[in-house]
Enzyme design. Structure first.
Site, PDB file in Angstrom:
ATOM      1  N   ASN A  37    -126.622 -16.135 -94.522  1.00 16.84           N
ATOM      2  CA  ASN A  37    -127.742 -17.031 -94.053  1.00 16.84           C
ATOM      3  C   ASN A  37    -128.755 -17.044 -95.413  1.00 16.84           C
ATOM      4  OD1 ASN A  37    -129.388 -18.268 -92.599  1.00 16.84           O
ATOM      5  ND2 ASN A  37    -129.925 -16.654 -91.166  1.00 16.84           N
ATOM      6  N   HIS A 122    -130.897 -12.125 -75.955  1.00 16.40           N
ATOM      7  CA  HIS A 122    -132.226 -12.268 -76.605  1.00 16.40           C
ATOM      8  C   HIS A 122    -133.164 -12.932 -75.656  1.00 16.40           C
ATOM      9  CE1 HIS A 122    -130.897 -12.073 -81.101  1.00 16.40           C
ATOM     10  NE2 HIS A 122    -130.212 -11.191 -80.416  1.00 16.40           N
ATOM     11  N   ARG A 147    -132.365  -7.838 -75.190  1.00 14.01           N
ATOM     12  CA  ARG A 147    -133.060  -7.517 -76.010  1.00 14.01           C
ATOM     13  C   ARG A 147    -134.496  -8.142 -75.916  1.00 14.01           C
ATOM     14  NH1 ARG A 147    -132.866  -9.445 -82.398  1.00 14.01           N
ATOM     15  NH2 ARG A 147    -134.282 -10.985 -81.692  1.00 14.01           N
ATOM     16  N   TYR A 159    -141.059 -11.840 -85.601  1.00 13.26           N
ATOM     17  CA  TYR A 159    -139.603 -11.900 -85.595  1.00 13.26           C
ATOM     18  C   TYR A 159    -139.174 -12.269 -84.255  1.00 13.26           C
ATOM     19  CZ  TYR A 159    -134.957 -10.746 -85.099  1.00 13.26           C
ATOM     20  OH  TYR A 159    -133.502 -11.063 -84.944  1.00 13.26           O
ATOM     21  N   ASP A 210    -135.815  -5.040 -81.503  1.00 13.01           N
ATOM     22  CA  ASP A 210    -135.344  -4.915 -82.904  1.00 13.01           C
ATOM     23  C   ASP A 210    -136.726  -4.971 -83.504  1.00 13.01           C
ATOM     24  OD1 ASP A 210    -134.665  -5.531 -85.448  1.00 13.01           O
ATOM     25  OD2 ASP A 210    -133.279  -7.112 -84.940  1.00 13.01           O
ATOM     26  N   HIS A 212    -136.782  -4.929 -86.754  1.00 11.46           N
ATOM     27  CA  HIS A 212    -136.615  -5.640 -87.679  1.00 11.46           C
ATOM     28  C   HIS A 212    -137.290  -5.088 -89.365  1.00 11.46           C
ATOM     29  CE1 HIS A 212    -135.232  -9.773 -89.543  1.00 11.46           C
ATOM     30  NE2 HIS A 212    -134.428  -9.356 -88.588  1.00 11.46           N
ATOM     31  N   GLU A 236    -133.722  -1.029 -82.725  1.00  9.02           N
ATOM     32  CA  GLU A 236    -132.983  -1.454 -83.829  1.00  9.02           C
ATOM     33  C   GLU A 236    -133.837  -1.523 -85.007  1.00  9.02           C
ATOM     34  OE1 GLU A 236    -130.959  -5.070 -82.997  1.00  9.02           O
ATOM     35  OE2 GLU A 236    -130.843  -5.541 -85.056  1.00  9.02           O
ATOM     36  N   GLU A 262    -127.268  -3.742 -89.827  1.00  6.98           N
ATOM     37  CA  GLU A 262    -126.696  -5.347 -89.808  1.00  6.98           C
ATOM     38  C   GLU A 262    -126.666  -5.949 -91.307  1.00  6.98           C
ATOM     39  OE1 GLU A 262    -129.420  -7.291 -87.203  1.00  6.98           O
ATOM     40  OE2 GLU A 262    -130.551  -8.098 -88.752  1.00  6.98           O
ATOM     41  N   ARG A 283    -124.310  -1.304 -86.682  1.00  4.99           N
ATOM     42  CA  ARG A 283    -124.415  -2.666 -86.441  1.00  4.99           C
ATOM     43  C   ARG A 283    -123.638  -3.524 -87.517  1.00  4.99           C
ATOM     44  NH1 ARG A 283    -127.117  -5.450 -83.540  1.00  4.99           N
ATOM     45  NH2 ARG A 283    -127.939  -6.747 -85.058  1.00  4.99           N
ATOM     46  N   HIS A 312    -123.475  -6.768 -85.119  1.00  9.62           N
ATOM     47  CA  HIS A 312    -124.444  -7.816 -85.345  1.00  9.62           C
ATOM     48  C   HIS A 312    -123.684  -9.046 -84.869  1.00  9.62           C
ATOM     49  CE1 HIS A 312    -127.022 -10.235 -88.475  1.00  9.62           C
ATOM     50  NE2 HIS A 312    -127.447 -10.272 -87.365  1.00  9.62           N
ATOM     51  N   GLU A 339    -123.907  -7.888 -79.732  1.00  2.00           N
ATOM     52  CA  GLU A 339    -124.910  -8.967 -79.656  1.00  2.00           C
ATOM     53  C   GLU A 339    -124.476 -10.286 -79.393  1.00  2.00           C
ATOM     54  OE1 GLU A 339    -126.894  -9.381 -83.142  1.00  2.00           O
ATOM     55  OE2 GLU A 339    -128.853 -10.076 -82.216  1.00  2.00           O
ATOM     56  N   TRP A 402    -139.538  -8.646 -94.189  1.00  5.62           N
ATOM     57  CA  TRP A 402    -139.436  -9.561 -93.088  1.00  5.62           C
ATOM     58  C   TRP A 402    -138.352  -9.070 -91.903  1.00  5.62           C
ATOM     59  CZ3 TRP A 402    -135.159 -12.472 -91.234  1.00  5.62           C
ATOM     60  CH2 TRP A 402    -135.432 -13.158 -89.998  1.00  5.62           C
TER      61      TRP A 402
HETATM   62  O1  KDG Z   1    -129.945 -13.918 -90.818  1.00  2.00           O
HETATM   63  C1  KDG Z   1    -130.800 -12.977 -90.267  1.00  2.00           C
HETATM   64  C2  KDG Z   1    -130.465 -12.624 -88.836  1.00  2.00           C
HETATM   65  O2  KDG Z   1    -129.108 -12.601 -88.638  1.00  2.00           O
HETATM   66  C3  KDG Z   1    -131.213 -11.389 -88.188  1.00  2.00           C
HETATM   67  O3  KDG Z   1    -132.669 -11.802 -88.676  1.00  2.00           O
HETATM   68  C4  KDG Z   1    -131.038 -11.274 -86.700  1.00  2.00           C
HETATM   69  O4  KDG Z   1    -131.998  -9.145 -86.683  1.00  2.00           O
HETATM   70  C5  KDG Z   1    -131.237 -10.046 -86.331  1.00  2.00           C
HETATM   71  C6  KDG Z   1    -130.294  -9.650 -85.218  1.00  2.00           C
HETATM   72  O5  KDG Z   1    -130.693  -8.554 -84.619  1.00  2.00           O
HETATM   73  O6  KDG Z   1    -129.846 -10.458 -84.849  1.00  2.00           O
HETATM   74 MG    MG Z   2    -131.459  -7.394 -86.012  1.00  2.00          MG
END
Ligand code: KDG
Ligand code: MG
Length: 402
Positions: A37, A122, A147, A159, A210, A212, A236, A262, A283, A312, A339, A402
């Protein structure tokens, strides 16, 4: 059987995907996902310039040797670009091998250990009420593990939350968007959100969250402790995983289960986490972890340490990666959860696939290989569009995760 050619296909059917198609002299082809990504073209160049020329003429059945050739054989190892490229090749070769043997992939890697794969979805909302309502909507769709992410009072963006009420997709066209982050506001808010969700929907549903990568270890320890009454399935990425030892501190303070990995690319990113039982779910993604060959080894290594898988499965991983994960999930013993962030309809049209969702689970089919195809003609109508993930700063301007 010999590999005769490999094509790197880039398309943007609602978001960017890089797909590797490996062709053989037996007329069988295999598919691999090479999507990273926001860095898609780096993997394209790595494949086209450096790996594909070495692939031509090789025997596609030699999945182990080919993997070692590209990983061990290269002086420069690891990293997401390298491992996504190797991962795409590995998936494609397993796809070819399973198709040539006329078997679904899971039959080659242990056979069926379960009939279906539990998934989590999600749910999110711009505020607490919206997030709680969205959990209800997903329960109605049949999900049993959810989630939950929510906008945070006082912060414009968070996020997992789309600003315009559409499906969340973090990558956006143009240069990276900046968002402001406040750990203090987040930590004060999140337990209230989880309390409301539990009070509203009871204990029979699995809840995940998450963070993040936004917290420090001691902040993560506080959050884990404060979330204990709500019995999360997992918390997570509470902190960025570069410093594996930092999870010793978190573990000392909380019994909230932890999931990580992930963004990992090799087993060396998580050896301490596994062998010291510092996490509960690993993950790592099939594509960014270098393919099916190393993901299987990782799952088997995690098993005696009571670490289960929770691969992931965001929308930036193509249906080829999701199918590969589902075959692995079907075969291994220490499967935890998968997921599931459903792709846009157009993505499903470009990648016709056999797996299907029903009542909170994904089912892999019996089609030989991975069970995914690629409609090149349709894909070619949607050319690549430059897109980036956002970046985050704290209120004083400091760059943050991020
Ligand atoms: O490319 C980044 C995403 O895959 C990520 O932000 C998604 O954290 C994520 C998740 O748990 O799916
Ligand atoms: Mg994640």
């Amino acid at each position: 059987m010999k590999i005769t050619d490999a094509k790197v296909l880039v398309a943007s059917p609602s978001r960017n995907f890089v797909t590797l198609k490996v062709l053989t002299d037996a007329g069988v082809h295999g598919l691999g996902d090479a999507t990273l990504n926001g860095r898609e073209q780096a993997v394209v160049a790595y494949l086209e310039q450096h790996l594909v020329p070495c692939l031509i003429g090789r025997d596609p059945f030699q999945t182990e040797d080919t993997w070692q050739y590209f990983y061990r054989g290269a002086y420069w190892r690891r990293g997401p670009v390298t491992m996504a490229a190797i991962g795409a090749i590995d998936m494609a070769l397993w796809d070819i091998k399973a198709k040539a043997l006329n078997l679904p992939l899971y039959q080659l890697i242990g056979g069926r250990s379960r009939g279906k794969v539990l998934v989590y979805c999600h749910a999110n909302g711009r505020d607490l009420e919206e997030a709680v309502d969205d959990v209800g909507r997903h329960i109605e769709q049949g999900y049993r593990a959810i989630r939950v992410q929510s906008g945070i009072p006082g912060l414009e963006a968070a996020y997992g939350i789309s600003k315009d009420g559409r499906k969340y997709e973090p990558a956006a066209e143009g240069l990276p968007q900046e968002s402001l982050w406040s750990t203090e506001k987040y930590l004060n808010y999140l337990p209230k959100l989880m309390r409301r969700v539990r009070d509203t929907y009871g204990d029979d549903i699995e809840l995940l969250h998450d963070a993040h990568h936004r917290l420090t270890p001691i902040e993560a320890a506080r959050l884990g402790k404060e979330l204990e009454p709500f019995h999360l399935f997992w918390l997570e990425d509470p902190v960025a995983g570069e410093l594996q030892e930092s999870f010793r501190l978190i573990r000392k303070h909380t019994v909230t289960p932890l999931a990580l990995g992930e963004v990992f690319n090799t087993v060396y990113d998580c050896l301490t986490l596994l062998t010291e039982q510092l996490i509960d779910y690993i993950r790592m993604t099939v594509v960014h972890g270098g393919g099916i060959t190393p993901i299987l080894k990782l799952a088997h290594l995690a098993e005696p340490y009571h670490v289960r898988t929770g691969f992931h499965g965001a929308t930036d991983l193509s249906p080829v990666t999701l199918a590969a994960a589902l075959h692995v999930n079907t075969a291994i013993s220490n499967f935890g959860i998968q997921e599931h962030m459903p792709h846009a309809d157009l993505v499903d049209d470009v990648f016709p696939h056999e797996y299907r969702f029903e009542a909170g689970d994904l089912y892999i089919g019996e089609q030989p290989g991975l069970g995914v195809d690629y409609n090149e003609e349709l894909a070619s109508r949607y050319p690549y569009r430059r897109a980036y993930l956002p970046v985050a700063r704290k209120a004083d301007g400091t760059m943050w995760n991020w």
